[in-house]
Scaffold this motif. Structure first.
Motif, PDB file in Angstrom:
ATOM      1  N   ASP A  29       0.827  -1.210   0.000  1.00  0.00           N
ATOM      2  CA  ASP A  29       0.000   0.000   0.000  1.00  0.00           C
ATOM      3  C   ASP A  29       0.855   1.251   0.000  1.00  0.00           C
ATOM      4  OD1 ASP A  29      -2.343  -1.452  -0.040  1.00  0.00           O
ATOM      5  OD2 ASP A  29      -2.628  -1.355   2.133  1.00  0.00           O
ATOM      6  N   THR A  32       2.271   1.748  -3.506  1.00  0.00           N
ATOM      7  CA  THR A  32       1.210   2.196  -4.409  1.00  0.00           C
ATOM      8  C   THR A  32       0.879   3.659  -4.174  1.00  0.00           C
ATOM      9  OG1 THR A  32       0.302  -0.032  -4.571  1.00  0.00           O
ATOM     10  CG2 THR A  32      -1.195   1.784  -5.093  1.00  0.00           C
ATOM     11  N   ASP A  33       0.783   4.060  -2.908  1.00  0.00           N
ATOM     12  CA  ASP A  33       0.461   5.455  -2.583  1.00  0.00           C
ATOM     13  C   ASP A  33       1.574   6.413  -3.011  1.00  0.00           C
ATOM     14  OD1 ASP A  33      -1.900   4.519  -1.535  1.00  0.00           O
ATOM     15  OD2 ASP A  33      -1.289   4.745   0.562  1.00  0.00           O
ATOM     16  N   ARG A  36       1.416   6.785  -6.768  1.00  0.00           N
ATOM     17  CA  ARG A  36       0.286   7.636  -7.130  1.00  0.00           C
ATOM     18  C   ARG A  36       0.638   9.111  -6.901  1.00  0.00           C
ATOM     19  NH1 ARG A  36      -3.153   6.392  -3.480  1.00  0.00           N
ATOM     20  NH2 ARG A  36      -3.891   4.500  -4.489  1.00  0.00           N
ATOM     21  N   GLY A  37       1.311   9.401  -5.799  1.00  0.00           N
ATOM     22  CA  GLY A  37       1.719  10.775  -5.513  1.00  0.00           C
ATOM     23  C   GLY A  37       2.642  11.337  -6.581  1.00  0.00           C
ATOM     24  N   ARG A  75       4.699   2.814 -11.301  1.00  0.00           N
ATOM     25  CA  ARG A  75       4.059   2.028 -10.236  1.00  0.00           C
ATOM     26  C   ARG A  75       5.082   1.143  -9.558  1.00  0.00           C
ATOM     27  NH1 ARG A  75       1.324   1.105 -14.479  1.00  0.00           N
ATOM     28  NH2 ARG A  75      -0.646   1.282 -13.454  1.00  0.00           N
ATOM     29  N   GLN A 118       6.344  13.321   1.968  1.00  0.00           N
ATOM     30  CA  GLN A 118       6.076  11.927   1.645  1.00  0.00           C
ATOM     31  C   GLN A 118       7.002  10.995   2.432  1.00  0.00           C
ATOM     32  OE1 GLN A 118       6.518  12.744  -2.606  1.00  0.00           O
ATOM     33  NE2 GLN A 118       4.604  11.603  -2.921  1.00  0.00           N
ATOM     34  N   ARG A 125       4.258   5.501   8.681  1.00  0.00           N
ATOM     35  CA  ARG A 125       3.523   4.275   8.332  1.00  0.00           C
ATOM     36  C   ARG A 125       4.343   3.029   8.602  1.00  0.00           C
ATOM     37  NH1 ARG A 125       0.653   5.393   2.599  1.00  0.00           N
ATOM     38  NH2 ARG A 125       0.015   3.216   2.871  1.00  0.00           N
TER      39      ARG A 125
END
Length: 136
Positions: A29, A32-33, A36-37, A75, A118, A125
């Motif tokens: 995750d 992926t995040d 995407r950013g 990705r 980020q 996280r």
């Protein structure tokens, strides 16, 4: 006189705490995040530092989306328990990305990378995943 002490620590720490198990679950995750950013920031025409890309040769704004394949295919291409690799999906798109990143034959547009915010969020996280504490 000789004293001997023996300590039974029970199960290994990795079995007692979620550690690697939590991190393994969080990495896909997170990868992926982050990807995407990068795609979203690039679509806005901004580099990794948040600055606007140099304009294209015709003077129009650059979003690195002539065909859209290079940015849209960015990705996670590998995720394992040690980390992940983010990149465009094909070899041709990775080559184009490197040319833009380094400014070889095109104006330099450093679009691949993450900013300080980020990184801070990713560290939080990972720490949460490693300790098993819920984010609240």
């Amino acid at each position: 006189m000789r004293i001997t002490m023996r300590v039974d620590v029970g199960r290994p720490l990795a079995e007692t705490l979620p550690l690697r198990r939590g991190l393994r679950a969080a990495l896909p995750d997170l990868a992926t995040d982050l990807a995407r950013g990068v795609r979203e920031r690039t679509a806005d025409g901004r580099d990794v530092t948040g600055r606007t890309f140099p304009p294209k040769a015709d003077g129009s704004a650059s979003t690195l989306r002539d065909t859209g394949r290079m940015v849209e295919s960015f990705r996670p291409v590998r995720v394992d328990e040690r980390g992940f690799v983010l990149a465009p999906a094909s070899r041709a798109e990775r080559r184009k990305a490197a040319l833009h990143q380094l400014g070889r034959g095109v104006p330099e547009r450093r679009w691949v990378g993450v900013d300080t915010r980020q990184v801070d969020e990713a560290v939080e996280r990972v720490a949460t995943a490693e300790t098993g504490k819920d984010e609240r």
